[in-house]
Every structure is written in structure tokens, then in C-alpha cells.
Design an enzyme around this catalytic site. Structure first.
Site, short mmCIF file in Angstrom:
data_model
loop_
_atom_site.label_atom_id
_atom_site.label_comp_id
_atom_site.label_asym_id
_atom_site.label_seq_id
_atom_site.Cartn_x
_atom_site.Cartn_y
_atom_site.Cartn_z
N HIS A 1 0.58 -0.91 0.51
CA HIS A 1 0.05 -0.03 -0.10
C HIS A 1 0.80 1.26 0.23
O HIS A 1 0.56 2.44 -0.55
CB HIS A 1 -0.73 0.06 0.94
N LYS B 1 -17.84 -6.39 7.76
CA LYS B 1 -16.87 -6.85 8.51
C LYS B 1 -15.74 -6.14 9.19
O LYS B 1 -15.76 -5.01 9.18
CB LYS B 1 -15.75 -6.74 6.82
N ARG C 1 -1.11 -5.43 -8.95
CA ARG C 1 -0.73 -6.53 -8.24
C ARG C 1 -0.74 -7.69 -9.69
O ARG C 1 0.64 -7.97 -9.84
CB ARG C 1 -1.10 -7.46 -7.09
N SER D 1 -3.08 -7.31 2.81
CA SER D 1 -3.23 -7.26 4.27
C SER D 1 -3.78 -8.70 4.80
O SER D 1 -3.39 -9.48 6.13
CB SER D 1 -4.32 -6.49 4.65
O1 PNS Z 1 -8.54 -2.85 0.57
P1 PNS Z 1 -9.98 -3.45 -0.19
O2 PNS Z 1 -10.95 -4.08 0.38
O3 PNS Z 1 -9.01 -3.85 -1.57
O4 PNS Z 1 -10.46 -2.26 -0.60
C1 PNS Z 1 -12.11 -2.09 -1.44
C2 PNS Z 1 -12.16 -1.11 -1.06
C3 PNS Z 1 -13.35 -0.54 0.03
C4 PNS Z 1 -11.92 0.72 -1.45
C5 PNS Z 1 -14.15 -1.14 -2.06
O5 PNS Z 1 -14.89 -1.87 -1.67
C6 PNS Z 1 -14.74 0.18 -1.85
O6 PNS Z 1 -14.71 1.10 -2.80
N1 PNS Z 1 -15.95 0.17 -1.21
C7 PNS Z 1 -16.79 1.55 -1.19
C8 PNS Z 1 -18.40 1.40 -1.14
C9 PNS Z 1 -18.30 1.11 -2.91
O7 PNS Z 1 -17.86 2.55 -3.25
N2 PNS Z 1 -18.99 0.48 -3.60
C10 PNS Z 1 -19.34 0.03 -4.42
C11 PNS Z 1 -17.75 -0.18 -5.47
S1 PNS Z 1 -18.30 -0.13 -7.24
#
Ligand code: PNS
Length: 164
Positions: free
Chosen positions: A17, A41, A90, A127
Site C-alpha cells: 500500500h 466486516k 498486483r 493484508s
Molecule cells: O482494500 P480493499 O478491501 O480491496 O478495498 C476495496 C474498497 C473498500 C476500496 C471498495 O470495496 C470500495 O470502494 N468500497 C466502498 C463502497 C463502494 O463505493 N462500493 C461500490 C464500488 S464500485
């Protein structure tokens, strides 16, 4: 002034990150690292702990600030007047998942996603995997900032003691 959001769960922040955040900070005047709150979660670290760890690890990077948000990412981007989301890639699995989210976010709001290819040194890192390795006593040296590693080892030891 150019700005971008680096969103994620950051439970906890890894060196992968931080590589992406520092490279984003080199391209934009302002980078908002946003811990996305997912109430369904249960994380290993609280949102406040995650923010604290990221703040300490990015204190040397000008223009980086750390926040949290619950809800749609694009609503936060609009609220902040930001038109770019930064994501690290990645590999192919990330791409499939990230492309769909990027297209959805663009459709919802016009906010575009820019991808930064992960430094190969960190392409195996997540993570979730780091937490699993630490939980089973594996060596996570070099995968996290030193302070985050100490906090992770303390937290998994505490969890193990609580469950004993
Ligand atoms: O670190 P992660 O868990 O891979 O991050 C994913 C995250 C939190 C960036 C993604 O799930 C997100 O943007 N969630 C916020 C809710 C949202 O906007 N959902 C629609 C996504 S198209």
C-alpha cells in the site's frame, strides 16, 4: 491543484500500500488515503487504529492526509472535489475485480480510476495474507512498516490469548 483518493480497507496498511501511496503522492498535490468502513466486516484493527498506523507511516510524504468514509466511495470523492481514484494492481486477478469497480464508479459519478502497477517486490502482499501468516507464527518481516508489524504481532498474540 490536483488531488486523488487512495481507498482501501488497510487492515493493516502494508508496504505494498505504501509503495502505491508514495508513488501517487509524487504525481498529485494532494492524496487522500481513505479507510473505507465496512460495518459487516469485523477487522483486526479498529478504523482509528488503521488511520493512526497510516498517518505514522506516511508522515514523511507531503500532501498526504488520512481519512475514513462509510458509504459509496464516489460520494466521498465528489464531496472532496476529487476526480481521480488511485488503485494498485498486483496482477490479473486484481485487474478483473478493479476494472468492474472502476467502470461502476465512472458510470455513477464520472470519477475515473487510475491504476498504478504494484512494485514486483510487493506483488504477493495483501493484508489478509499477512494477517494469516502472522496468526500462524510465520515471519512477516519486510512486509509491513516496523511499527505496524509490532502492532500486528501484539494483536494476534492477544487474540490467541483471548481464545485460549
Ligand atoms: O482494500 P480493499 O478491501 O480491496 O478495498 C476495496 C474498497 C473498500 C476500496 C471498495 O470495496 C470500495 O470502494 N468500497 C466502498 C463502497 C463502494 O463505493 N462500493 C461500490 C464500488 S464500485
Amino acid at each position: 491543484m490536483t488531488g486523488a483518493i487512495c481507498p482501501g480497507s488497510f487492515d493493516p496498511v502494508t508496504n505494498g500500500h505504501l509503495d502505491v501511496i508514495s508513488r501517487a503522492a509524487a504525481q498529485f498535490d494532494e492524496v487522500i488515503v481513505t479507510v473505507m468502513i465496512n460495518k459487516s466486516k469485523k477487522g483486526l484493527f479498529t478504523i482509528e487504529e488503521r488511520i493512526d498506523m497510516i498517518e505514522r507511516a506516511t508522515a514523511h510524504l507531503p500532501g498526504v492526509r488520512v481519512t475514513a468514509w462509510h458509504g459509496l466511495l464516489v460520494d466521498y470523492a465528489k464531496e472532496q472535489g476529487i476526480t481521480a481514484i488511485i488503485k494498485g494492481l498486483r496482477g490479473a486477478n486484481d485487474f478483473d475485480y478493479e476494472l468492474q469497480m472502476a467502470q461502476m464508479n465512472q458510470k455513477l459519478s464520472g470519477v475515473d480510476t487510475l491504476f498504478i502497477p504494484t512494485n514486483p517486490t510487493y506483488s504477493y502482499l495483501s493484508s489478509s495474507l499477512v494477517k494469516e501468516v502472522a496468526t500462524f507464527g510465520g515471519d512477516v518481516t519486510g512486509m509491513l512498516p516496523d511499527e505496524v508489524q509490532e502492532r500486528l504481532l501484539a494483536r494476534v498474540a492477544q487474540r490467541a490469548a483471548d481464545n485460549a
